[in-house]
Design a protein around this motif. Structure first.
Motif, PDB file in Angstrom:
ATOM      1  N   THR A 179       0.830  -1.199   0.000  1.00 12.45           N
ATOM      2  CA  THR A 179       0.000   0.000   0.000  1.00 12.45           C
ATOM      3  C   THR A 179       0.866   1.251   0.000  1.00 12.45           C
ATOM      4  N   VAL A 180       0.218   2.363  -0.255  1.00 12.54           N
ATOM      5  CA  VAL A 180       0.867   3.674  -0.176  1.00 12.54           C
ATOM      6  C   VAL A 180       0.412   4.339   1.121  1.00 12.54           C
ATOM      7  N   ASP A 181       1.250   5.152   1.705  1.00 14.49           N
ATOM      8  CA  ASP A 181       0.870   5.895   2.906  1.00 14.49           C
ATOM      9  C   ASP A 181      -0.038   7.046   2.486  1.00 14.49           C
ATOM     10  N   ASN A 182      -1.333   6.749   2.400  1.00 20.85           N
ATOM     11  CA  ASN A 182      -2.298   7.730   1.916  1.00 20.85           C
ATOM     12  C   ASN A 182      -2.495   8.896   2.877  1.00 20.85           C
ATOM     13  N   VAL A 183      -2.427   8.617   4.163  1.00 17.27           N
ATOM     14  CA  VAL A 183      -2.571   9.697   5.148  1.00 17.27           C
ATOM     15  C   VAL A 183      -1.434  10.693   4.984  1.00 17.27           C
ATOM     16  N   LEU A 184      -0.212  10.184   4.887  1.00 18.91           N
ATOM     17  CA  LEU A 184       0.950  11.054   4.730  1.00 18.91           C
ATOM     18  C   LEU A 184       0.873  11.843   3.426  1.00 18.91           C
ATOM     19  N   GLY A 185       0.493  11.176   2.340  1.00 23.11           N
ATOM     20  CA  GLY A 185       0.425  11.850   1.046  1.00 23.11           C
ATOM     21  C   GLY A 185      -0.567  12.998   1.036  1.00 23.11           C
ATOM     22  N   SER A 186      -1.753  12.776   1.571  1.00 26.00           N
ATOM     23  CA  SER A 186      -2.747  13.850   1.576  1.00 26.00           C
ATOM     24  C   SER A 186      -2.358  14.950   2.559  1.00 26.00           C
ATOM     25  N   ARG A 187      -1.712  14.566   3.646  1.00 24.94           N
ATOM     26  CA  ARG A 187      -1.257  15.592   4.589  1.00 24.94           C
ATOM     27  C   ARG A 187      -0.223  16.502   3.938  1.00 24.94           C
ATOM     28  N   HIS A 188       0.699  15.917   3.172  1.00 28.02           N
ATOM     29  CA  HIS A 188       1.691  16.726   2.458  1.00 28.02           C
ATOM     30  C   HIS A 188       1.010  17.679   1.471  1.00 28.02           C
ATOM     31  N   ALA A 189      -0.016  17.185   0.781  1.00 28.11           N
ATOM     32  CA  ALA A 189      -0.717  18.009  -0.203  1.00 28.11           C
ATOM     33  C   ALA A 189      -1.380  19.211   0.461  1.00 28.11           C
ATOM     34  N   VAL A 190      -2.067  18.959   1.556  1.00 26.74           N
ATOM     35  CA  VAL A 190      -2.788  20.047   2.240  1.00 26.74           C
ATOM     36  C   VAL A 190      -1.804  20.990   2.924  1.00 26.74           C
ATOM     37  N   GLU A 191      -0.761  20.464   3.522  1.00 27.74           N
ATOM     38  CA  GLU A 191       0.257  21.323   4.136  1.00 27.74           C
ATOM     39  C   GLU A 191       0.897  22.229   3.093  1.00 27.74           C
ATOM     40  N   HIS A 192       1.059  21.724   1.878  1.00 29.51           N
ATOM     41  CA  HIS A 192       1.616  22.531   0.798  1.00 29.51           C
ATOM     42  C   HIS A 192       0.693  23.709   0.482  1.00 29.51           C
ATOM     43  N   LEU A 193      -0.605  23.453   0.430  1.00 32.61           N
ATOM     44  CA  LEU A 193      -1.572  24.526   0.168  1.00 32.61           C
ATOM     45  C   LEU A 193      -1.614  25.516   1.331  1.00 32.61           C
ATOM     46  N   LEU A 194      -1.539  25.002   2.529  1.00 28.67           N
ATOM     47  CA  LEU A 194      -1.529  25.889   3.704  1.00 28.67           C
ATOM     48  C   LEU A 194      -0.291  26.781   3.692  1.00 28.67           C
ATOM     49  N   ALA A 195       0.853  26.226   3.288  1.00 29.63           N
ATOM     50  CA  ALA A 195       2.096  26.990   3.248  1.00 29.63           C
ATOM     51  C   ALA A 195       2.029  28.129   2.241  1.00 29.63           C
ATOM     52  N   HIS A 196       1.145  28.015   1.244  1.00 29.11           N
ATOM     53  CA  HIS A 196       0.973  29.082   0.260  1.00 29.11           C
ATOM     54  C   HIS A 196      -0.126  30.058   0.653  1.00 29.11           C
ATOM     55  N   GLY A 197      -0.589  29.963   1.895  1.00 31.52           N
ATOM     56  CA  GLY A 197      -1.517  30.962   2.422  1.00 31.52           C
ATOM     57  C   GLY A 197      -2.985  30.594   2.377  1.00 31.52           C
ATOM     58  N   HIS A 198      -3.312  29.387   1.973  1.00 31.14           N
ATOM     59  CA  HIS A 198      -4.727  28.995   1.883  1.00 31.14           C
ATOM     60  C   HIS A 198      -5.254  28.527   3.235  1.00 31.14           C
ATOM     61  N   ARG A 199      -6.530  28.868   3.493  1.00 30.83           N
ATOM     62  CA  ARG A 199      -7.235  28.348   4.662  1.00 30.83           C
ATOM     63  C   ARG A 199      -8.565  27.724   4.264  1.00 30.83           C
ATOM     64  N   ARG A 200      -9.181  28.262   3.242  1.00 27.37           N
ATOM     65  CA  ARG A 200     -10.453  27.693   2.770  1.00 27.37           C
ATOM     66  C   ARG A 200     -10.132  26.658   1.676  1.00 27.37           C
ATOM     67  N   ILE A 201      -9.794  25.477   2.136  1.00 21.00           N
ATOM     68  CA  ILE A 201      -9.380  24.387   1.234  1.00 21.00           C
ATOM     69  C   ILE A 201     -10.477  23.329   1.230  1.00 21.00           C
ATOM     70  N   VAL A 202     -11.010  23.050   0.066  1.00 23.69           N
ATOM     71  CA  VAL A 202     -12.033  22.000  -0.052  1.00 23.69           C
ATOM     72  C   VAL A 202     -11.372  20.679  -0.422  1.00 23.69           C
ATOM     73  N   VAL A 203     -11.858  19.586   0.150  1.00 23.90           N
ATOM     74  CA  VAL A 203     -11.384  18.263  -0.211  1.00 23.90           C
ATOM     75  C   VAL A 203     -12.507  17.535  -0.944  1.00 23.90           C
ATOM     76  N   LEU A 204     -12.183  16.965  -2.080  1.00 22.45           N
ATOM     77  CA  LEU A 204     -13.128  16.163  -2.856  1.00 22.45           C
ATOM     78  C   LEU A 204     -12.770  14.706  -2.618  1.00 22.45           C
ATOM     79  N   SER A 205     -13.730  13.929  -2.101  1.00 26.44           N
ATOM     80  CA  SER A 205     -13.417  12.579  -1.650  1.00 26.44           C
ATOM     81  C   SER A 205     -14.367  11.548  -2.234  1.00 26.44           C
ATOM     82  N   ASP A 206     -13.870  10.319  -2.314  1.00 30.22           N
ATOM     83  CA  ASP A 206     -14.650   9.176  -2.782  1.00 30.22           C
ATOM     84  C   ASP A 206     -15.546   8.668  -1.644  1.00 30.22           C
ATOM     85  N   LEU A 207     -16.147   7.489  -1.831  1.00 26.37           N
ATOM     86  CA  LEU A 207     -16.997   6.883  -0.813  1.00 26.37           C
ATOM     87  C   LEU A 207     -16.231   6.699   0.490  1.00 26.37           C
TER      88      LEU A 207
END
Length: 355
Positions: A179-207
């Motif tokens: 498996t892939v560390d999905n928690v870590l991967g998505s955390r890196h993605a969101v932290e990257h957006l936060l580092a660029h000044g975003h706070r209103r970040i929407v997540v689009l998710s599957d079931l």
């Protein structure tokens, strides 16, 4: 002199044209040897002289004989069929397609064919396909499960069916998994957006019932919580199955009243495609940041090019193949769980700052 005790002078008669496919018996008759000798030659077994081997091969070529590997393997003591089954969620999806290709590359080195099918997140379809492939006596099984638990496989695993789970860990049974560390991967993605000044970040998710979707949503929540953004201010849109679902969801977000999101984290590659389509139609493609989970072909050619969390599909496939063929060869070690870390690929869409 031939080492085959049943060898006879080769026939000079021309084989008559036939409609039916040539059989091992036909090859034996034309080459003047026994069926057992033909079997040894086509299965590359010892005990046949080079002269007789060449005679059998010439007869086989003359008759356009096609060796039935499946049938002959079943007669061997190993009982192997030279096939494995790969059941993924959707082999038309770029992630599953790339994973299948990677697994095929490994299987080819073991002279094994891969039989593949899509599960479409349907538990009953999974059970039916597993039953069908097991009935065909595949040598091993690679499974990206749609079921929440896999106790139905317990009897097959006890009987020794080599099985490796991919993308999702098993529940209710013990088996190898990659498996892939999905928690870590998505955390890196969101932290990257936060580092660029975003706070209103929407997540689009599957079931939510899907392991990977749940883990990626958890990574989003972890990153947002660590940044001090309370759950009430987090923007979660779940149960999206298609690019069209994602496109409609993003359109709805920007048509409602109140502050609009400044960034989108898409938890699957086709959801990212839907988000990009919606933002482009709204004229927001260069104003709203986007990061997707899973890379896909042409993602780097979008405008702006899409920043993604990339899974190393080649490594995943290689690990799955390594584990599976080790089990087929007789490895009886305790089940192994291989976890691979994804990487964040920066291309432009994820580096857009809030307006």
């Amino acid at each position: 002199m031939s080492s085959d005790p049943e060898a006879a002078p080769p026939s000079d008669e021309v084989a008559p044209p036939t409609v039916a496919r040539a059989t091992m018996k036909d090859v034996a008759a034309l080459s003047g040897v026994s069926i057992k000798t033909v079997s040894r030659v086509v299965n590359d077994e010892p005990g046949v002289s080079q002269q007789v081997r060449e005679r059998v091969n010439r007869a086989a070529a003359r008759l356009d004989y096609s060796h039935n590997v499946h049938a002959s393997n079943l007669r061997r003591t190993s009982g192997r069929t030279g096939t494995i089954a790969a059941l993924f969620q959707d082999i038309s999806n770029s992630f599953s397609a790339s994973l299948l290709r990677s697994l095929e590359d490994v299987a080819r080195g073991h002279s094994t064919a891969v039989l593949a099918a899509s599960l479409d997140e349907e538990p009953e379809r999974e059970r039916a396909l597993v039953k069908a492939f097991v009935a065909r006596r595949v040598d091993g099984l690679v499974l990206m499960p749609a079921t929440s638990r896999q106790e139905y496989l317990a009897a097959e695993l006890r009987a020794g069916l080599p099985t490796v789970f991919v993308d999702r860990v098993p529940h209710g049974v013990d088996a190898d998994s990659v498996t892939v560390d999905n928690v870590l991967g998505s955390r890196h993605a969101v932290e990257h957006l936060l580092a660029h000044g975003h706070r209103r970040i929407v997540v689009l998710s599957d079931l939510g019932a899907i392991q990977t979707a749940g883990d990626r949503l958890r990574g989003y929540r972890d990153a947002m919580g660590t940044a001090g953004i309370p759950a009430a201010e987090q923007l979660e849109v779940s149960d999206l199955r298609t690019p069209e679902d994602a496109e409609q969801a993003v359109r709805a977000l920007y048509h409602r009243s109140g502050p609009a999101p400044t960034a989108v984290f898409a938890g699957r590659n086709d959801l990212a495609v839907g988000a990009v389509r919606a933002l482009r139609s709204l004229g927001l493609a260069h104003r709203v940041a986007v990061v997707g989970f899973d890379d896909f072909p042409l993602a780097d050619l979008l405008d702006p090019a899409l920043t993604v969390v990339r899974q190393n599909v080649a490594q995943i496939g290689a690990e799955v193949g390594r584990l599976l063929f080790a089990r087929i060869a007789g490895d009886t070690a305790p089940p192994r769980r291989v976890i691979i870390e994804p990487t964040l690929v920066l291309r432009g869409s994820g580096e857009i700052s809030p307006s």
